[in-house]
Write a protein that holds these residues in place. Structure first.
Motif, PDB file in Angstrom:
ATOM      1  N   SER A  65       0.909  -1.203  -0.020  1.00 14.28           N
ATOM      2  CA  SER A  65      -0.100  -0.152   0.092  1.00 14.28           C
ATOM      3  C   SER A  65       0.784   1.246  -0.159  1.00 14.28           C
ATOM      4  CB  SER A  65      -0.934  -0.033   1.342  1.00 14.28           C
ATOM      5  OG  SER A  65      -1.579  -1.355   1.348  1.00 14.28           O
ATOM      6  N   GLY A  66       0.368   2.444   0.302  1.00  8.84           N
ATOM      7  CA  GLY A  66       1.150   3.485   0.536  1.00  8.84           C
ATOM      8  C   GLY A  66       1.021   4.685  -0.654  1.00  8.84           C
ATOM      9  N   ALA A  67       0.449   4.413  -1.821  1.00  4.77           N
ATOM     10  CA  ALA A  67       0.342   5.130  -2.796  1.00  4.77           C
ATOM     11  C   ALA A  67      -0.364   6.422  -2.459  1.00  4.77           C
ATOM     12  CB  ALA A  67      -0.294   4.642  -4.255  1.00  4.77           C
ATOM     13  N   ILE A  68      -1.654   6.241  -1.843  1.00  3.93           N
ATOM     14  CA  ILE A  68      -2.505   7.255  -1.640  1.00  3.93           C
ATOM     15  C   ILE A  68      -1.923   8.047  -0.505  1.00  3.93           C
ATOM     16  CG2 ILE A  68      -4.862   8.158  -0.975  1.00  3.93           C
ATOM     17  CD1 ILE A  68      -5.900   5.547  -2.409  1.00  3.93           C
ATOM     18  N   GLU A  86      -9.836  12.634  -5.652  1.00  2.00           N
ATOM     19  CA  GLU A  86      -8.792  13.099  -4.989  1.00  2.00           C
ATOM     20  C   GLU A  86      -8.155  11.861  -4.640  1.00  2.00           C
ATOM     21  OE1 GLU A  86     -10.233  17.101  -2.590  1.00  2.00           O
ATOM     22  OE2 GLU A  86     -10.490  15.059  -1.568  1.00  2.00           O
ATOM     23  N   SER A  87      -8.590  10.779  -4.016  1.00  2.00           N
ATOM     24  CA  SER A  87      -7.644   9.585  -3.745  1.00  2.00           C
ATOM     25  C   SER A  87      -7.133   8.861  -4.977  1.00  2.00           C
ATOM     26  CB  SER A  87      -8.593   8.483  -2.836  1.00  2.00           C
ATOM     27  OG  SER A  87      -9.730   8.163  -3.387  1.00  2.00           O
ATOM     28  N   GLN A  88      -7.928   9.189  -6.189  1.00  2.00           N
ATOM     29  CA  GLN A  88      -7.243   8.677  -7.269  1.00  2.00           C
ATOM     30  C   GLN A  88      -6.277   9.426  -7.933  1.00  2.00           C
ATOM     31  OE1 GLN A  88     -11.037   8.245  -9.579  1.00  2.00           O
ATOM     32  NE2 GLN A  88     -10.935   6.126  -9.276  1.00  2.00           N
ATOM     33  N   ALA A  89      -6.296  10.812  -7.839  1.00  2.00           N
ATOM     34  CA  ALA A  89      -5.201  11.741  -8.173  1.00  2.00           C
ATOM     35  C   ALA A  89      -3.992  11.055  -7.306  1.00  2.00           C
ATOM     36  CB  ALA A  89      -5.793  13.108  -7.985  1.00  2.00           C
ATOM     37  N   ALA A 114       9.252  -5.878 -10.525  1.00  2.00           N
ATOM     38  CA  ALA A 114       8.078  -5.886 -11.347  1.00  2.00           C
ATOM     39  C   ALA A 114       6.769  -5.162 -10.760  1.00  2.00           C
ATOM     40  CB  ALA A 114       7.888  -7.211 -12.010  1.00  2.00           C
ATOM     41  N   GLN A 115       6.139  -4.312 -11.416  1.00  2.00           N
ATOM     42  CA  GLN A 115       5.175  -3.738 -10.822  1.00  2.00           C
ATOM     43  C   GLN A 115       3.898  -4.369 -11.461  1.00  2.00           C
ATOM     44  OE1 GLN A 115       4.396   0.593  -9.576  1.00  2.00           O
ATOM     45  NE2 GLN A 115       3.371   0.408 -11.720  1.00  2.00           N
ATOM     46  N   LEU A 116       3.075  -4.781 -10.701  1.00  2.00           N
ATOM     47  CA  LEU A 116       1.644  -5.074 -10.982  1.00  2.00           C
ATOM     48  C   LEU A 116       0.281  -4.393 -10.494  1.00  2.00           C
ATOM     49  CD1 LEU A 116       3.003  -7.904 -11.624  1.00  2.00           C
ATOM     50  CD2 LEU A 116       0.833  -8.831 -11.774  1.00  2.00           C
ATOM     51  N   LEU A 117      -0.372  -3.601 -11.254  1.00  2.00           N
ATOM     52  CA  LEU A 117      -1.509  -2.850 -10.432  1.00  2.00           C
ATOM     53  C   LEU A 117      -2.861  -3.492 -10.864  1.00  2.00           C
ATOM     54  CD1 LEU A 117      -0.268   0.630 -11.357  1.00  2.00           C
ATOM     55  CD2 LEU A 117      -0.054  -0.461  -9.316  1.00  2.00           C
ATOM     56  N   GLU A 150      -3.110  -2.241  -5.648  1.00  2.00           N
ATOM     57  CA  GLU A 150      -4.628  -1.979  -6.609  1.00  2.00           C
ATOM     58  C   GLU A 150      -4.401  -0.980  -7.484  1.00  2.00           C
ATOM     59  OE1 GLU A 150      -8.295  -1.787  -4.255  1.00  2.00           O
ATOM     60  OE2 GLU A 150      -9.228  -1.898  -6.123  1.00  2.00           O
ATOM     61  N   ASN A 151      -4.904  -0.837  -8.639  1.00  2.00           N
ATOM     62  CA  ASN A 151      -5.050   0.084  -9.543  1.00  2.00           C
ATOM     63  C   ASN A 151      -5.889   1.012  -9.070  1.00  2.00           C
ATOM     64  OD1 ASN A 151      -4.376   1.589 -11.786  1.00  2.00           O
ATOM     65  ND2 ASN A 151      -4.749   0.050 -13.036  1.00  2.00           N
ATOM     66  N   ASP A 152      -5.506   1.909  -8.036  1.00  2.00           N
ATOM     67  CA  ASP A 152      -6.479   2.943  -7.451  1.00  2.00           C
ATOM     68  C   ASP A 152      -6.893   3.967  -8.453  1.00  2.00           C
ATOM     69  OD1 ASP A 152      -6.446   1.808  -4.820  1.00  2.00           O
ATOM     70  OD2 ASP A 152      -4.637   2.503  -4.852  1.00  2.00           O
TER      71      ASP A 152
END
Ligand code: GLU
Length: 397
Positions: A65-68, A86-89, A114-117, A150-152
């Motif tokens: 996690s951590g992207a948002i 906003e969370s998607q941005a 390797a990144q998988l969303l 997750e591909n948020d």
């Protein structure tokens, strides 16, 4: 709850014996709540832990996690709940920073990241599920370390996992992992919220997820991240049904995985079977196989000896089935002798049946699997008469 204290301890810890391990880290562990920056030193220690597992020959997948959390600070979004867009941005901005950090840290150790969303549909729709699984299998076979989130940025409220606990469990199920570790801000499951109830007891092992266990989760808050204990129990249900051990452990101290191995307190959810057995149970329980293949006696002997079904042994197909569908395997005498997941559609099977696996590429125009049904995806059904040995004359009873 099981009193068997040693089942998951020391060298018998599933973390040490597992072939494939999924580790999930939450936002609160990765991102400093005050500065909004990545906790680099902590992450470096985690990476060391992951690499130690790999050096032991174990395959590792990280769900991060951590992207948002990272992106919202960078975009200077106000504290409090974010609107969906906003969370998607924030995810779009944070994910690239997250990926960059993993690349730097892992490539310093010469490990390819390797990144998988993924979106919910990648685990719920058969075709996408098969594709995601095949990609993960290839990455692991090539020695890369997959990092998944997750591909948020495209997931909307209705089609989200919403939390990475369940996403991690779906990933574990998808690739038949035998161990899933959820690193959290709490060290495991308690009978009640330890911050509120003085008599809350720690639960070391859960052999069955009873309504009582689910009720404990409802009363135990883990405030950071979107997870909480209820989603961890939901994840445990998915994991154990897939034959995967699951552990909830404190992630905050440095080297959290090493600590689990040395016996630090954590809660283990114990599966009733292994991933292969769980998969086979599921195959055997398919209510309506999509179609069937007929095999010759040589192939039947091979199946009885525990081998895979190769196209060479197939003499006919029945019905319409796609790659990934469960099919019945019929003997020459018309008896259903096995069931399994076909690696080819009925149309492709008809083209390659009776032929050597080496010819598949030439016949179909792509390089598919050598087996029509791999033995891990095949269940021999209740007793059937053994096929006559080669050269033995078939005779009526
Ligand atoms: N996918 C979200 C993120 O990367 C986190 C979801 C969760 O915390 O469970 O920010």
């Amino acid at each position: 709850m099981s009193p068997t204290k040693t089942a998951t301890d020391g060298p018998r810890s599933p973390l040490m014996t597992a072939r494939r391990i999924v580790v999930k880290v939450g936002s609160a562990l990765l991102v400093d709540a005050r500065s909004g920056h990545l906790k680099r030193a902590w992450l470096e220690a985690l990476v060391e832990d992951l690499l130690r597992l790999r050096r032991r020959g174990q395959q590792v997948i990280l769900v991060s996690s951590g992207a948002i959390a990272l992106g919202r600070r960078h975009l200077k979004l106000a504290a409090g709940a974010l609107r969906l867009e906003e969370s998607q941005a924030a995810a779009a901005v944070g994910q690239i920073r997250l990926a960059h950090a993993y690349k730097e840290l892992l490539e310093a150790h010469e490990v390819t990241v390797a990144q998988l969303l993924l979106t919910l549909e990648d685990s719920e729709q058969r075709r996408r599920y098969l594709n995601a699984r095949a990609t993960l299998e290839s990455l692991l076979a090539l020695g890369a370390l997959p990092v998944i989130n997750e591909n948020d940025t495209v997931a909307t409220a209705e089609i989200r996992y919403g939390d990475n606990d369940r996403l991690a469990a779906r990933v574990a199920q998808m690739i038949s992992a035998d161990c899933l570790v959820l690193l959290s801000d709490i060290d495991g499951l308690y009978t009640a919220d330890p911050n509120r109830a003085g008599d809350a007891r720690f639960v070391e092992h859960v052999a069955h997820i009873t309504p009582e266990i689910a009720a404990m989760a409802a009363g135990t808050a883990s405030d950071f991240g979107s997870g909480g204990m209820a989603t961890k129990i939901a994840a445990a249900r998915i994991a154990v049904a897939a034959g995967c051990h699951m552990c909830i452990a404190a992630g905050e101290p440095r080297h959290p995985l090493k600590r689990i191995e040395s016996g630090a307190r954590c809660t283990w959810f114990l599966p009733a079977s292994t991933p292969v057995a769980a998969r086979k149970q599921w195959i055997a329980g398919t209510l309506r196989p999509a179609g069937a293949v007929r095999i010759d006696d040589g192939a039947l002997r091979a199946l009885d000896a525990g081998k895979s079904l190769l196209p060479a042994g197939v003499t006919g197909t029945l019905g319409h089935f796609e790659r990934g569908d469960t099919v019945s395997v019929m003997s020459a005498g018309g008896l259903e002798v096995a069931r399994g997941i076909s690696a080819y559609s009925h149309a492709d099977t008809a083209r390659i049946m009776g032929r050597r696996s080496a010819d598949i590429e030439q016949l179909l125009g792509f390089r598919g699997r050598v087996e029509l049904i791999h033995r891990d995806n095949l269940v021999i059904l209740a007793r059937h008469e053994p096929a006559p040995a080669a050269g033995e004359a078939e005779s009526a009873p």
